[in-house]
Design a protein around this motif. Structure first.
Motif, PDB file in Angstrom:
ATOM      1  N   HIS A 209      31.973  21.348 -21.121  1.00  0.00           N
ATOM      2  CA  HIS A 209      31.122  22.015 -20.132  1.00  0.00           C
ATOM      3  C   HIS A 209      31.998  22.691 -19.085  1.00  0.00           C
ATOM      4  CE1 HIS A 209      28.138  18.520 -21.042  1.00  0.00           C
ATOM      5  NE2 HIS A 209      28.229  19.372 -22.031  1.00  0.00           N
ATOM      6  N   ASN A 210      31.420  23.697 -18.431  1.00  0.00           N
ATOM      7  CA  ASN A 210      32.052  24.297 -17.254  1.00  0.00           C
ATOM      8  C   ASN A 210      33.481  24.788 -17.530  1.00  0.00           C
ATOM      9  OD1 ASN A 210      31.709  25.022 -14.537  1.00  0.00           O
ATOM     10  ND2 ASN A 210      32.974  23.310 -13.876  1.00  0.00           N
ATOM     11  N   LEU A 211      33.605  25.629 -18.553  1.00  0.00           N
ATOM     12  CA  LEU A 211      34.936  26.159 -18.889  1.00  0.00           C
ATOM     13  C   LEU A 211      35.375  27.186 -17.844  1.00  0.00           C
ATOM     14  CD1 LEU A 211      34.569  26.769 -22.734  1.00  0.00           C
ATOM     15  CD2 LEU A 211      35.631  24.819 -21.581  1.00  0.00           C
ATOM     16  N   ASN A 212      36.592  27.063 -17.388  1.00  0.00           N
ATOM     17  CA  ASN A 212      37.113  28.031 -16.432  1.00  0.00           C
ATOM     18  C   ASN A 212      37.710  29.225 -17.169  1.00  0.00           C
ATOM     19  OD1 ASN A 212      36.513  26.743 -14.009  1.00  0.00           O
ATOM     20  ND2 ASN A 212      38.262  25.370 -14.276  1.00  0.00           N
ATOM     21  N   PRO A 213      37.482  30.424 -16.648  1.00  0.00           N
ATOM     22  CA  PRO A 213      38.096  31.602 -17.284  1.00  0.00           C
ATOM     23  C   PRO A 213      39.613  31.501 -17.253  1.00  0.00           C
ATOM     24  CG  PRO A 213      36.456  32.253 -15.649  1.00  0.00           C
ATOM     25  CD  PRO A 213      36.681  30.784 -15.471  1.00  0.00           C
ATOM     26  N   PRO A 233      33.844  34.582 -20.680  1.00  0.00           N
ATOM     27  CA  PRO A 233      35.274  34.666 -20.392  1.00  0.00           C
ATOM     28  C   PRO A 233      36.090  33.755 -21.306  1.00  0.00           C
ATOM     29  CG  PRO A 233      34.001  34.340 -18.370  1.00  0.00           C
ATOM     30  CD  PRO A 233      33.058  34.157 -19.507  1.00  0.00           C
ATOM     31  N   GLN A 285      19.791  15.735 -24.141  1.00  0.00           N
ATOM     32  CA  GLN A 285      19.629  17.083 -23.604  1.00  0.00           C
ATOM     33  C   GLN A 285      20.890  17.904 -23.907  1.00  0.00           C
ATOM     34  OE1 GLN A 285      19.093  16.884 -19.398  1.00  0.00           O
ATOM     35  NE2 GLN A 285      18.396  19.005 -19.197  1.00  0.00           N
ATOM     36  N   GLN A 286      20.684  19.147 -24.295  1.00  0.00           N
ATOM     37  CA  GLN A 286      21.812  19.970 -24.719  1.00  0.00           C
ATOM     38  C   GLN A 286      22.192  21.006 -23.665  1.00  0.00           C
ATOM     39  OE1 GLN A 286      23.425  19.549 -27.903  1.00  0.00           O
ATOM     40  NE2 GLN A 286      22.211  17.650 -27.872  1.00  0.00           N
ATOM     41  N   HIS A 287      23.456  21.243 -23.573  1.00  0.00           N
ATOM     42  CA  HIS A 287      24.031  22.210 -22.637  1.00  0.00           C
ATOM     43  C   HIS A 287      23.696  23.635 -23.080  1.00  0.00           C
ATOM     44  CE1 HIS A 287      27.663  24.280 -20.773  1.00  0.00           C
ATOM     45  NE2 HIS A 287      27.251  23.535 -19.772  1.00  0.00           N
ATOM     46  N   TYR A 288      23.771  24.584 -22.161  1.00  0.00           N
ATOM     47  CA  TYR A 288      23.426  25.971 -22.526  1.00  0.00           C
ATOM     48  C   TYR A 288      24.456  26.592 -23.458  1.00  0.00           C
ATOM     49  CZ  TYR A 288      26.910  28.480 -19.718  1.00  0.00           C
ATOM     50  OH  TYR A 288      28.076  29.009 -19.247  1.00  0.00           O
TER      51      TYR A 288
ATOM     52  N   MET B  44      20.803  14.439 -15.116  1.00  0.00           N
ATOM     53  CA  MET B  44      21.111  15.354 -16.228  1.00  0.00           C
ATOM     54  C   MET B  44      22.538  15.167 -16.713  1.00  0.00           C
ATOM     55  SD  MET B  44      19.081  18.825 -15.547  1.00  0.00           S
ATOM     56  CE  MET B  44      17.332  18.815 -15.207  1.00  0.00           C
ATOM     57  N   PRO B  45      22.794  15.224 -17.996  1.00  0.00           N
ATOM     58  CA  PRO B  45      21.823  15.393 -19.076  1.00  0.00           C
ATOM     59  C   PRO B  45      21.158  14.070 -19.442  1.00  0.00           C
ATOM     60  CG  PRO B  45      24.047  15.344 -19.970  1.00  0.00           C
ATOM     61  CD  PRO B  45      24.177  15.242 -18.490  1.00  0.00           C
ATOM     62  N   PRO B  77      31.513  31.749 -13.257  1.00  0.00           N
ATOM     63  CA  PRO B  77      32.422  30.803 -13.920  1.00  0.00           C
ATOM     64  C   PRO B  77      33.776  30.726 -13.204  1.00  0.00           C
ATOM     65  CG  PRO B  77      31.352  32.197 -15.544  1.00  0.00           C
ATOM     66  CD  PRO B  77      30.957  32.724 -14.195  1.00  0.00           C
ATOM     67  N   GLY B  80      33.378  26.697  -9.382  1.00  0.00           N
ATOM     68  CA  GLY B  80      32.733  25.430  -9.013  1.00  0.00           C
ATOM     69  C   GLY B  80      31.951  24.867 -10.184  1.00  0.00           C
ATOM     70  N   ASP B  81      31.711  23.587 -10.121  1.00  0.00           N
ATOM     71  CA  ASP B  81      31.026  22.915 -11.229  1.00  0.00           C
ATOM     72  C   ASP B  81      29.510  22.985 -11.034  1.00  0.00           C
ATOM     73  OD1 ASP B  81      30.124  21.393 -13.269  1.00  0.00           O
ATOM     74  OD2 ASP B  81      31.452  19.690 -12.910  1.00  0.00           O
ATOM     75  N   ASP B  82      28.873  23.809 -11.842  1.00  0.00           N
ATOM     76  CA  ASP B  82      27.417  23.935 -11.767  1.00  0.00           C
ATOM     77  C   ASP B  82      26.764  23.423 -13.055  1.00  0.00           C
ATOM     78  OD1 ASP B  82      28.210  25.862 -13.527  1.00  0.00           O
ATOM     79  OD2 ASP B  82      27.310  27.554 -12.480  1.00  0.00           O
ATOM     80  N   THR B  83      27.472  22.499 -13.733  1.00  0.00           N
ATOM     81  CA  THR B  83      27.027  22.033 -15.050  1.00  0.00           C
ATOM     82  C   THR B  83      25.580  21.537 -15.020  1.00  0.00           C
ATOM     83  OG1 THR B  83      29.270  21.397 -15.579  1.00  0.00           O
ATOM     84  CG2 THR B  83      27.551  20.412 -16.908  1.00  0.00           C
ATOM     85  N   ARG B  86      23.019  24.245 -14.602  1.00  0.00           N
ATOM     86  CA  ARG B  86      22.875  25.030 -15.837  1.00  0.00           C
ATOM     87  C   ARG B  86      22.084  24.244 -16.881  1.00  0.00           C
ATOM     88  NH1 ARG B  86      26.296  29.889 -16.712  1.00  0.00           N
ATOM     89  NH2 ARG B  86      27.346  30.261 -14.744  1.00  0.00           N
ATOM     90  N   PHE B  87      22.329  22.930 -16.957  1.00  0.00           N
ATOM     91  CA  PHE B  87      21.515  22.097 -17.847  1.00  0.00           C
ATOM     92  C   PHE B  87      20.032  22.283 -17.505  1.00  0.00           C
ATOM     93  CE2 PHE B  87      24.994  19.229 -19.356  1.00  0.00           C
ATOM     94  CZ  PHE B  87      24.571  19.085 -20.661  1.00  0.00           C
ATOM     95  N   ALA B  88      19.745  22.227 -16.183  1.00  0.00           N
ATOM     96  CA  ALA B  88      18.353  22.288 -15.746  1.00  0.00           C
ATOM     97  C   ALA B  88      17.716  23.629 -16.090  1.00  0.00           C
ATOM     98  CB  ALA B  88      18.289  22.048 -14.237  1.00  0.00           C
ATOM     99  N   GLU B  90      18.639  26.065 -18.266  1.00  0.00           N
ATOM    100  CA  GLU B  90      18.515  26.373 -19.698  1.00  0.00           C
ATOM    101  C   GLU B  90      17.472  25.462 -20.350  1.00  0.00           C
ATOM    102  OE1 GLU B  90      20.515  28.728 -21.316  1.00  0.00           O
ATOM    103  OE2 GLU B  90      20.154  28.261 -23.427  1.00  0.00           O
TER     104      GLU B  90
END
Lengths: 422, 373
Positions: A209-213, A233, A285-288, B44-45, B77, B80-83, B86-88, B90
């Protein structure tokens, strides 16, 4: 640059003529047993020469003329391995344009499979494609149509329906097929694929999750690597050996191993022309962006047969195949008395073409071709969509659409970034 | 006077109290919403589909104000961590994409549109645009069309338009091709091709004549799918220029597809004319495709084409023709093959007998028996 002018068509001409000629000296006497003269070998171009593609450079009866990759490092490794006389390309369309290449081997990540297979069919090539056959159901439909339309031969690269011990089963699929066809297990059947029955779901293919460019390395044409996938990115997690963990390119452990495990089941159950109608899912629950794990996916066919993917190994007593009259467990253990004797007495299943070069030469369909391959890829993709959406689905195997679920139907064909389309 | 003053004072005090109470209430509501949002995101998740459904119902109950707090958390991207946010976002789109939820879907569509407008970052905007691919309607199509001329937003905008069900989208995409220069012309043309649209045929021709190979490939494919007579000259010239062989623009494939679509429209004579050209000049795969079109639309009428081509074909082509023979079932077709069998050489004879054996028509049994002995 070495451009062999003897292609598949010349070979077929020669071999057909030779079949009706009186051969005085067998070829192997001149060249040794198993010898195939270079001019008689089928020629091949490999698209995508990462670890998988490079593994297919040496293949009996074929000769590699060209390799293609959007990563220069991969190309250099492939050229070093392939030796003299092999050309390297950045753009697969240049490889497709070569009339001297008979077979195109597609070993790219799955988000490219459909596009490349369709274009290869248009270019008159026979196609060897890595699994999963396509990343979406819609792409599979298009490949089936193109292969039929242009009359090419297609092989999907998984093989357990016709050879090799089937993971923890301790046997090939053949005796199981005989047993099932005979009705000895009864009907409908339930097949469970889990660690308990001898299979391993590779959940380590979950994405980050949350991959940095990060900066794109000079050796990689990242935009071409992404191709039809939406722009995101660059991060090394996305590409090469890690791509399976992201929805845009594959479907995690299910995308990786699903068709290996499911295609033989489809064959055993005689479901090569259809698909399940219900898909029930139990997953977090799955990530986007990143694919996650799942606990259970249960597929039900119209006649009541079920395939259960038990990712959590929850059913510790599960049989691999279970019918009203008997069960087969991991290691080919069964509650049916005198199992081997029974199997020996049963008729053999229908013969299949199991060597792709034979399929190319005789123009007879390969055992695992575009049609049954599309159906087993569909099982994978149905599961991927159910996991991604986090809900149960109903599917119409004839229309190849979900029933009363527009959101799910929007994932059958997914938009592609230009210029790519299928 | 005093009484009046007191009365006014009382009124002011009462109103002040009311305002104060309502402000207090507002702040309490806001804090309550913030707490609910924080509580929701903290979980979440979630670990299963039942919890997910409950959680999405909670998200629905948050109302626009609560969901805005979540959409505001989405970052560019790397910043900052918005994981969890984004879960919410999507998950809510996926949840609403299910059958039903019409009011919530409508509301969420508006909120995603607002979120696109509120952000100045292309990657954040494209994230919210991608939500519209799950739940978007006509409104999303209209909204996304506003981004078609922006270089970094054009692709995600076309993806929204392509994914959504809409009466207007064909018109919008067709009109956009009149804008020049245009940042993602291939994607727009590809989307129109998927719809088999004929609303922009002149633009297809324009872009074909002015574009690079990629645009040409897209334009030729769209022309083929449009099956519009205006496109015939361009496609046939392109295929002829490619010598009816494969090239990167897919010209010959487009010509054959155009023929198929003309057949679908009932323009059988045009289809046959194109197929004849391809049979005369094309490479094997295109000749096979042309025969396939003739068989598909002509049925039994196409059998003479199969027989003629079989006689002049090389082995690979002959095998493709025999595979197509399956698509013309029936005894009349079997009889044609049996008569034809008498006039070919031994190699071809063996191939036809193999086909007849697989065809399983009893009419062929005596011939197959004769061939065996």
């Amino acid at each position: 640059m070495n451009r062999d002018k003897t292609g598949r068509r010349d070979f077929i001409k020669k071999s057909t003529a030779a079949a009706f000629a009186f051969t005085v000296i067998p070829r192997h006497v001149l060249g040794g047993n198993g010898f195939i003269a270079p001019s008689d070998q089928l020629t091949k171009g490999i698209i995508g020469v990462g670890n998988m593609g490079r593994g297919h450079i040496p293949y009996e009866g074929t000769r590699v003329l060209a390799v293609c990759d959007v990563d220069d490092d991969h190309l250099n490794l492939a050229l070093a391995q392939a030796g003299e006389g092999v050309d390297a390309y950045h753009d697969f369309r240049v490889l497709l344009a070569r009339p001297d290449i008979d077979i195109v081997h597609i070993a790219t990540p799955p988000h490219w499979h459909g596009i490349m297979a369709k274009m290869a069919a248009e270019a008159g090539k026979d196609i060897w494609c890595e699994k999963p056959m396509t990343r979406t159901i819609g792409e599979g439909i298009e490949v089936v149509e193109a292969v039929k339309k242009y009359g090419c031969m297609f092989r999907l690269n998984t093989w357990f329906r016709f050879k090799d011990q089937f993971y923890g089963l301790g046997t090939t699929v053949r005796p199981l097929k005989k047993l099932i066809d005979s009705g000895a297990l009864g009907w409908p059947l339930k097949v469970t694929i889990s660690g308990i029955t001898g299979f391993d779901w590779k959940f380590y293919w979950s994405g980050e999750h949350n991959l940095n460019p990060m900066p794109v390395p000079d050796n990689l044409d990242y935009d071409f690597w992404l191709g039809p996938a939406p722009y995101k990115p660059y991060n090394p997690e996305r590409v090469h050996s890690k791509f399976r963990g992201y929805w845009d390119y594959d479907g995690g452990g299910l995308g990786d191993m699903g068709q290996h495990y499911l295609d033989p089941v489809q064959y055993m159950l005689g479901k090569d022309n259809t698909s399940p109608i219900y898909i029930e899912v139990d997953a977090p629950q799955q990530h986007y962006d990143a694919v996650g794990s799942w606990r259970r996916i249960e597929y039900t066919y119209e006649d009541g047969c079920k395939i259960v993917l038990d990712g959590a190994n929850a059913d510790i007593h599960a049989a691999y195949v279970e019918g009203p009259y008997g069960k087969i467990y991991k290691g080919f253990w069964s509650d049916i008395p005198d199992l081997q004797k029974l199997i020996d007495s049963l008729p053999e299943p229908e013969d299949q073409v199991t060597i792709f070069s034979d399929s190319v030469r005789t123009r007879n369909k390969f055992a695992l071709n575009e049609e049954n391959g599309h159906r087993s890829a569909t099982i994978v993709n149905l599961g991927v969509i159910a996991v991604r959406l986090g809900r149960n689905l109903t599917y119409d195997p004839v229309k190849q659409k979900f029933v009363d679920d527009e959101g799910a139907n929007r994932l059958i064909y997914q938009p592609m970034r230009g210029p790519w389309s299928i | 006077m005093v009484n009046l003053k007191n009365h006014a004072m009382k009124k002011i005090i009462i109103i002040s109290c009311l305002v104060f109470t309502s402000l207090l209430g507002y702040n309490q509501d806001r804090r309550a919403t913030e707490t609910k949002v924080a509580d929701l995101l903290a979980r979440m998740p979630v670990s299963n589909t039942i919890e997910l459904k409950n959680q999405m119902q909670e998200m629905s109950n948050l109302g626009s104000q609560g969901r805005k707090q979540i959409t505001d958390m989405i970052n560019q991207p790397g910043t900052g961590d918005d994981t969890r946010a984004r879960f919410a976002v999507e998950s809510y789109s996926r949840y609403l994409s299910e059958y039903g939820h019409d009011n919530e879907k409508y509301q969420w569509e508006s909120e995603c549109i607002e979120a696109v407008l509120a952000s100045g970052y292309p990657m954040v905007r494209s994230f919210f645009l991608s939500q519209l691919r799950y739940i978007g309607t006509e409104r999303s199509v209209e909204f996304a069309s506003g981004f078609l001329t922006y270089e970094y937003m054009c692709e995600p905008a076309v993806a929204v338009i392509a994914a959504c069900t809409s009466q207007e989208k064909e018109e919008i995409l067709a009109m956009s091709l009149q804008i020049r220069p245009f940042p993602c012309v291939e994607s727009v043309i590809n989307a129109l091709a998927m719809m088999q649209s004929d609303k922009a045929v002149k633009e297809y021709v324009y872009w074909y004549t002015t574009g690079d190979k990629d645009i040409q490939a897209a334009a030729l494919n769209a022309m083929a799918e449009s099956a519009h007579e205006v496109c015939y000259k361009t496609i046939s010239s392109a295929a002829a220029a490619a010598s009816y062989k494969w090239d990167a623009t897919g010209a010959t494939a487009a010509l054959v597809q155009y023929a198929r679509n003309m057949g679908e429209k009932g323009e059988v004579s045009t289809m046959e004319k194109i197929c004849r050209d391809v049979l005369n000049y094309g490479s094997v795969q295109y000749k096979t495709a042309a025969l396939e079109a003739l068989v598909h639309y002509g049925g039994y009428e196409a059998i003479e084409n199969l027989l003629t081509e079989f006689r002049k074909g090389e082995p690979e082509y002959r095998k493709a023709i025999l595979n197509l023979a399956d698509d013309i079932p029936g005894k009349a077709a079997t009889r044609k093959w049996l008569v034809f069998l008498q006039s070919v050489d031994n190699t071809s004879k063996s191939e036809i007998i193999d086909m007849l054996g697989k065809r399983g028509d009893q009419l062929a049994v005596p011939y197959i028996n004769d061939a065996l002995f």
